[in-house]
Enzyme design. Structure first.
Site, short mmCIF file in Angstrom:
data_model
loop_
_atom_site.label_atom_id
_atom_site.label_comp_id
_atom_site.label_asym_id
_atom_site.label_seq_id
_atom_site.Cartn_x
_atom_site.Cartn_y
_atom_site.Cartn_z
N ASN A 394 -9.71 -12.53 24.36
CA ASN A 394 -9.20 -13.54 25.29
C ASN A 394 -8.36 -12.90 26.38
O ASN A 394 -8.78 -12.82 27.54
CB ASN A 394 -8.40 -14.60 24.54
CG ASN A 394 -8.17 -15.85 25.36
OD1 ASN A 394 -7.93 -15.79 26.55
ND2 ASN A 394 -8.24 -17.01 24.72
N ASP A 395 -7.18 -12.42 26.03
CA ASP A 395 -6.24 -11.91 27.03
C ASP A 395 -6.78 -10.70 27.78
O ASP A 395 -6.51 -10.53 28.96
CB ASP A 395 -4.92 -11.55 26.36
CG ASP A 395 -4.27 -12.75 25.68
OD1 ASP A 395 -4.33 -13.85 26.27
OD2 ASP A 395 -3.73 -12.60 24.58
N VAL A 396 -7.55 -9.85 27.10
CA VAL A 396 -8.00 -8.60 27.73
C VAL A 396 -9.13 -8.83 28.73
O VAL A 396 -9.55 -7.90 29.42
CB VAL A 396 -8.45 -7.58 26.67
CG1 VAL A 396 -7.28 -7.20 25.78
CG2 VAL A 396 -9.61 -8.10 25.85
N VAL A 397 -9.65 -10.07 28.83
CA VAL A 397 -10.68 -10.40 29.83
C VAL A 397 -10.21 -11.55 30.72
O VAL A 397 -11.02 -12.17 31.40
CB VAL A 397 -12.02 -10.77 29.15
CG1 VAL A 397 -12.62 -9.55 28.46
CG2 VAL A 397 -11.84 -11.92 28.16
N SER A 435 -1.45 -14.36 23.40
CA SER A 435 -0.26 -14.44 24.25
C SER A 435 0.11 -15.88 24.59
O SER A 435 1.15 -16.12 25.19
CB SER A 435 -0.52 -13.67 25.55
OG SER A 435 -1.53 -14.31 26.32
#
Length: 471
Positions: A394-397, A435
């Site tokens: 999720n957060d890394v993309v 996050s």
């Protein structure tokens, strides 16, 4: 005299094995052999230590034999428990296992410092100061790692924060320093015991308080930092004890942990102080949230699109580990490759719950190393890729990291999956990432959600591709 030479030489040989093993661990190809080599070094130096028994006067041996018996029992219990846990731990529990094992190293260094302070032999002011510093760092690593373990294991689901927390933590750290100084100044006097006890209590408490407010999304960096702390503490206590093996091993682990921590913070485009003191994830990234609706598709439709694509980039995330779907994913990948599809894996440095989590996950499934690419090496390829498949990430993309200055993850480098011609996201639900930030990628026109457990979804994808091959 001969025994002293043998013991000293064993420390040098063990240190060489540690360094070689750590170097080998820098590559997935040689990581396993590196771990085994470092393990041989540890077994070698521990075994050689027992040779000191033959260098002790006969009068001292009865008392020493009691301590040796306790040491053997501790070694057996430790080896049996860690060996069992290492073989049975689930991949999803690997981060917390690393955290708790690392904490044990810090606790051991603090215990060595306590024993050194309680000993009756004369100690110089320099040795006392180094002992106190090593004890402080070891205590922080010990209790901080325990809190990190609790967060990663789901036993503490939210950061613990309160007004004036930073001032309280700073005051607690200052108190620990003052008590440490008093311990050094009053050593070997009747008044020196109480400051020492209070020093250890304050240091242990500070490790807890330091880690409580840090959000779960920052745990990979925190684990790496405490790993560096443990190495530094071990190195300092090795100096106090005059043990070259401990000194060298501690310095190597400490420096490697420090470099890894710096790389992890850089991968998030955040300073270490920001990670530790920013209360990451407290603020929402947008009052209204992303506009539009999420589109969804069946696993068979997504599989068909990838079967007839020329290129596919897969972005694995923690959801893949939770579902234990890495074996099924690689089965799906092998079918695509057999049909002429160019498949690569894109790994973000902070994907998962610990450094290298996704690399370990894919290696466990047998994915060839040449199919696994780091973020910097593959990011430009997304723009020319037919399909990007995101599994549990999720957060890394999240493109909000590039565009929304109000977002708590703004400035963090991401994998540019949103640039692919078509994006499929395997996800259990429509919630936010670790996050707490919603991902606008999931609402883009070129993105389609495939809701469900990754194991179940990938199984259906495999069946769909098989059906296409027999049609």
């Amino acid at each position: 005299m001969l025994i002293e030479y043998i013991v000293g030489l064993s420390g040098l040989i063990a240190a060489g094995l540690f360094i070689y093993g750590l170097k080998a661990m820098s590559s997935p190809v040689t990581a396993v052999s590196g771990i085994v080599t470092a393990g041989y070094g540890m077994v070698f130096v521990v075994g050689a230590t027992f040779l000191n028994l033959f260098n002790i006067s006969p009068d001292a041996r009865p008392h020493l034999l009691v301590n040796v018996a306790l040491a053997v029992v501790a070694l057996l219990l430790g080896c049996l428990w860690t060996g069992w846990r290492g073989r049975t731990v689930q991949m999803t529990a690997m981060p917390q296992m690393v955290a708790i094992f690392n904490g044990m190293g810090g606790g051991s260094a603090a215990s060595l410092a306590a024993v050194s302070l309680l000993s009756d032999h004369a100690t110089s002011g320099l040795h006392l100061s180094v002992t106190i510093v090593g004890a402080l760092i070891g205590c922080i690593s010990f209790t901080g790692s325990i809190i990190a373990w609790a967060k990663l294991d789901g036993r503490m689901r939210k950061p613990v924060r309160f007004g004036g927390q930073r001032i309280f933590n700073a005051a607690l750290f200052l108190i620990a320093l003052v008590l440490g100084a008093l311990t050094v100044m009053q050593y070997a006097t009747p008044q020196g015991v109480l400051p020492g006890i209070l020093f250890f209590a304050a240091a242990l408490l500070f490790g807890v308080c330091m880690t409580l407010p840090i959000g779960g999304a920052d745990m990979p960096v925190v684990i790496s930092l405490y790993n560096a702390f443990t190495g530094l503490a071990v190195g300092l206590e090795g100096y106090v004890m005059g043990n070259p093996a401990l000194m060298i091993a501690g310095m190597v682990v400490g420096s490697a942990g420090t470099l890894l921590t710096a790389l992890m913070a850089k991968a998030m485009n955040r300073s270490l102080t920001n990670v530790l003191f920013s209360n990451f994830g407290d603020t929402a990234s947008s009052a209204k949230g992303p506009e539009g609706e999420m589109k969804s598709a069946d696993p068979s439709d997504a599989a068909t699109s990838m079967r007839y694509a020329s290129s596919v980039i897969i972005v694995p995330g923690y959801g893949l580990a939770v579902a234990q779907a890495q074996q099924k994913l690689y089965e799906f990948v092998k079918m695509l490759v057999a049909d002429g599809v160019d498949v690569k894996f894109a790994i973000h440095p902070v994907a998962g719950r610990m450094p290298g989590h996704m690399n370990v996950l894919l290696a466990e499934a047998g994915v060839p190393y040449d199919m696994i690419c780091d973020m910097d090496d593959i990011n430009d390829s997304f723009a020319t890729t037919d399909v990007a498949l995101i599994i549990g990430a999720n957060d890394v993309v999240n493109p909000e990291a590039l565009t929304d200055k109000s977002s708590p993850i703004y400035g963090m480098p991401i994998l540019n999956a949103y640039k692919a011609r078509q994006v499929f996201v395997i996800k259990r639900g429509s919630g936010t990432g670790y996050s707490g930030v919603q991902n606008p990628l999931f609402f883009q026109k070129n993105c389609t959600m495939v809701f469900g457990d990754a194991q179940a979804v990938l199984s259906k994808m495999v069946e769909a591709v098989k059906a296409l091959g027999t049609a």
